[in-house]
Scaffold this active site. Structure first.
Site, short mmCIF file in Angstrom:
data_model
loop_
_atom_site.label_atom_id
_atom_site.label_comp_id
_atom_site.label_asym_id
_atom_site.label_seq_id
_atom_site.Cartn_x
_atom_site.Cartn_y
_atom_site.Cartn_z
N ARG A 7 0.81 -1.17 -0.01
CA ARG A 7 0.18 0.04 -0.08
C ARG A 7 0.71 1.27 -0.05
O ARG A 7 0.32 2.39 -0.21
CB ARG A 7 -1.09 0.03 1.25
CG ARG A 7 -1.98 -1.00 1.17
CD ARG A 7 -2.55 -0.83 2.37
NE ARG A 7 -3.85 -2.05 2.14
CZ ARG A 7 -4.88 -2.12 3.23
NH1 ARG A 7 -4.85 -1.27 4.30
NH2 ARG A 7 -5.53 -3.14 3.08
N HIS A 135 -12.12 -9.25 4.21
CA HIS A 135 -11.78 -9.25 5.45
C HIS A 135 -13.11 -9.55 6.28
O HIS A 135 -13.45 -8.93 7.27
CB HIS A 135 -11.47 -7.84 5.84
CG HIS A 135 -10.26 -7.50 5.13
ND1 HIS A 135 -8.99 -8.16 5.55
CD2 HIS A 135 -9.82 -6.44 4.27
CE1 HIS A 135 -7.93 -7.73 5.03
NE2 HIS A 135 -8.44 -6.74 4.02
N ASP A 191 -13.09 -4.08 0.32
CA ASP A 191 -11.77 -4.11 -0.02
C ASP A 191 -10.94 -5.34 -0.05
O ASP A 191 -11.39 -6.17 0.82
CB ASP A 191 -10.87 -2.97 0.73
CG ASP A 191 -10.95 -3.54 2.26
OD1 ASP A 191 -9.79 -3.43 2.71
OD2 ASP A 191 -12.03 -3.54 2.94
N GLU A 192 -9.96 -5.37 -0.72
CA GLU A 192 -8.94 -6.58 -0.61
C GLU A 192 -9.94 -7.98 -0.55
O GLU A 192 -9.68 -8.98 0.37
CB GLU A 192 -8.22 -6.67 0.53
CG GLU A 192 -7.12 -5.19 0.30
CD GLU A 192 -6.30 -4.91 1.53
OE1 GLU A 192 -5.09 -4.41 1.26
OE2 GLU A 192 -6.65 -5.37 2.61
N VAL A 193 -10.62 -8.18 -1.71
CA VAL A 193 -11.46 -9.51 -1.71
C VAL A 193 -10.45 -10.52 -2.27
O VAL A 193 -10.74 -10.58 -3.29
CB VAL A 193 -12.82 -9.27 -2.66
CG1 VAL A 193 -13.59 -10.41 -2.58
CG2 VAL A 193 -13.47 -7.74 -2.12
#
Length: 490
Positions: A7, A135, A191-193
């Site tokens: 990131r 998440h 997010d961040e799947v």
């Protein structure tokens, strides 16, 4: 949206109000340096380009007690925040079949109401956040819900093909909204799947013509957003933007998602690509998103086990978001979320505790409010925190300060900069410890009495340093502000 190593932004850019001087005190003894030498005649803004300035409270690690929040909310407001993004995870008091999601020390419904009351008193608008796609570890770790995983082995991601999965997140959203009546926004995560498309049902679905992972992702986001809007028409869903970035404009536009949600563009790097962010904002606007949000970080984005907050990193990050805001139309960015991650995910150790990150939060909020970081802004921050000389380039500010939790910062600083190295030396280099009191011996509680006599004086000296060197009362303050069980999980 958890902080990951990748990131950290891309290209280096200079902020409009500062130049960076990497000179050090060692090069010029006796001369006082700030990292930031300010451009002469640069004009500081009297008002922030971000109408909303939200402090993110990541409650999945070391969640503060309500008593501590009552002390720190007035400081948030004084520093320039006007909202909170509350990421509850397992700290929300879910009921019924969702009760198993509760953590041991989850807030009670009256405590949630008290938190919201305290926020209102301090003019902090609350936006709740519930993860509904990626998440989902705190949900999918439970055996009773494991069948809803996208990939059977991993508890990260929800299976978007299961009707029960949408019903589950719908129930979670409904329960949270019940305690947040009138919320103008509701953050649904997304997010961040990770591993999306790798489950058996997804593999079969993707074999059909025209089906893609992007379409699969958009369909679930749309379903969740429609659930929120159908039951709460006045509440606008927010989503983290990372799963949307690579999707072509025509596909985003045709999905209907831009009419339903407001994306939150996040980047926590000290050298984020300002030009790239401006182009991304333009892409989202062309796709039909009417409002966008930014997300920076004030802590929890520089290391999974980071103990002390590198203020310089986060200052650069937030000031560069000011640059991004300056590149777009004034009405595009609704606000900015200053994220303060407490764990990288549900299973990781703690990173910086909230009190440890407050000096960084103060620097970042004041810089966003005033358009940059000058000597005047630095003086304001020092006054708010009760610190005689705040250092943004290292961890050696003069005095711990007088803000809520400052004694915890003093304790963590002492342990991190002094005690930890002494303990490491004892455990790794002392011949008696490494030879007769190794992890093997400690697990089995085996120690020779003669060796114990050699080790004991050093061990007691280190214990004395822990309890007596920081300001007295530090440990009791930590216990009064946070649950001991949660702190021990670090």
């Amino acid at each position: 949206m958890e902080a990951q190593s990748e990131r950290a932004g891309a290209k280096r850019g200079l902020c409009p109000c500062i130049t960076l001087n990497f000179s050090t005190r060692k090069k010029c003894p006796g001369k006082r340096f700030l990292l930031y030498d300010f451009i002469k005649n640069s004009e500081m803004s009297d008002s922030s380009p971000f109408k909303m300035r939200l402090v993110h409270l990541d409650l999945k690690g070391a969640p503060p007690k309500v008593s501590y929040l009552s002390e720190v909310f007035p400081l948030f407001h004084a520093l320039g925040a006007n909202g909170l993004l509350l990421e509850y995870e397992d700290m929300f008091p879910y009921e019924g079949r969702l009760r198993l999601l509760r953590a041991k020390h989850a807030y009670s419904p009256p405590e949630i109401k008290e938190i919201l009351h305290l926020a209102t008193l301090n003019k902090l608008e609350v936006i709740p956040l519930v993860q509904t796609f990626g998440h989902m570890e705190f949900v999918l770790k439970h055996e009773a819900l494991a069948h809803l995983r996208e990939v059977a082995l991993f508890p990260n991601t929800l299976n978007p093909h299961e009707a029960e999965a949408l019903a589950l997140v719908g129930a979670m959203v409904s329960q949270v909204m019940e305690l947040h009546p009138g919320a103008r926004w509701f953050h649904v995560g997304c997010d961040e799947v990770y591993y999306l498309g790798e489950g058996e049902a997804s593999r079969r679905w993707l074999q059909q013509e025209r089906n893609t992972k992007a379409r699969l992702c958009l369909s679930h986001i749309k379903a969740v957003a429609c659930h929120v809007l159908a039951r709460h028409p006045a509440t606008r869903p927010l989503v983290w933007d990372d799963m949307l970035r690579a999707i072509p404009e025509d596909q985003l536009s045709a999905s209907g998602v831009p009419q339903l949600v407001e994306p939150v563009l996040w980047d926590y790097g000290a050298d984020l690509d300002v030009h790239g962010k401006a182009l991304l904002m333009e892409k989202y606007r062309k796709c039909g998103f009417l409002r966008l949000w930014a997300a920076s970080a004030f802590k929890g984005a520089t290391g999974v086990s980071q103990a002390l907050t590198p203020i310089e990193h986060h200052l650069r990050n937030n000031v560069q978001w000011l640059q991004v805001a300056a590149r777009g139309p004034a009405d595009v960015l609704q606000g900015i979320v200053l994220t303060g991650w407490q764990r990288y995910d549900h299973f990781s150790v703690l990173c910086e505790l909230l009190p440890v990150g407050i000096p960084s939060l103060a620097v970042c909020l004041q810089s966003l409010l005033h358009g940059g970081f000058t000597e005047d802004v630095k003086a304001k921050v020092e006054n708010f925190l009760g610190i005689s000389n705040l250092e943004v380039t290292d961890f050696t500010s003069e005095g711990p300060g007088s803000f809520p939790g400052s004694d915890i910062l003093a304790l963590v600083t002492h342990v991190s900069l002094h005690l930890r190295s002494s303990v490491d030396t004892l455990l790794e280099r002392d011949r008696y410890v490494s030879g007769w009191f190794s992890p093997y011996h400690r697990r089995r509680k085996l120690v020779h009495p003669v060796v114990a006599q050699h080790i004991q004086p050093q061990a007691l000296r280190l214990v004395a340093q822990l309890w007596w060197c920081p300001p007295r009362g530090c440990t009791s303050s930590a216990a009064s502000g946070f649950e001991p069980d949660e702190l021990s999980r670090s």
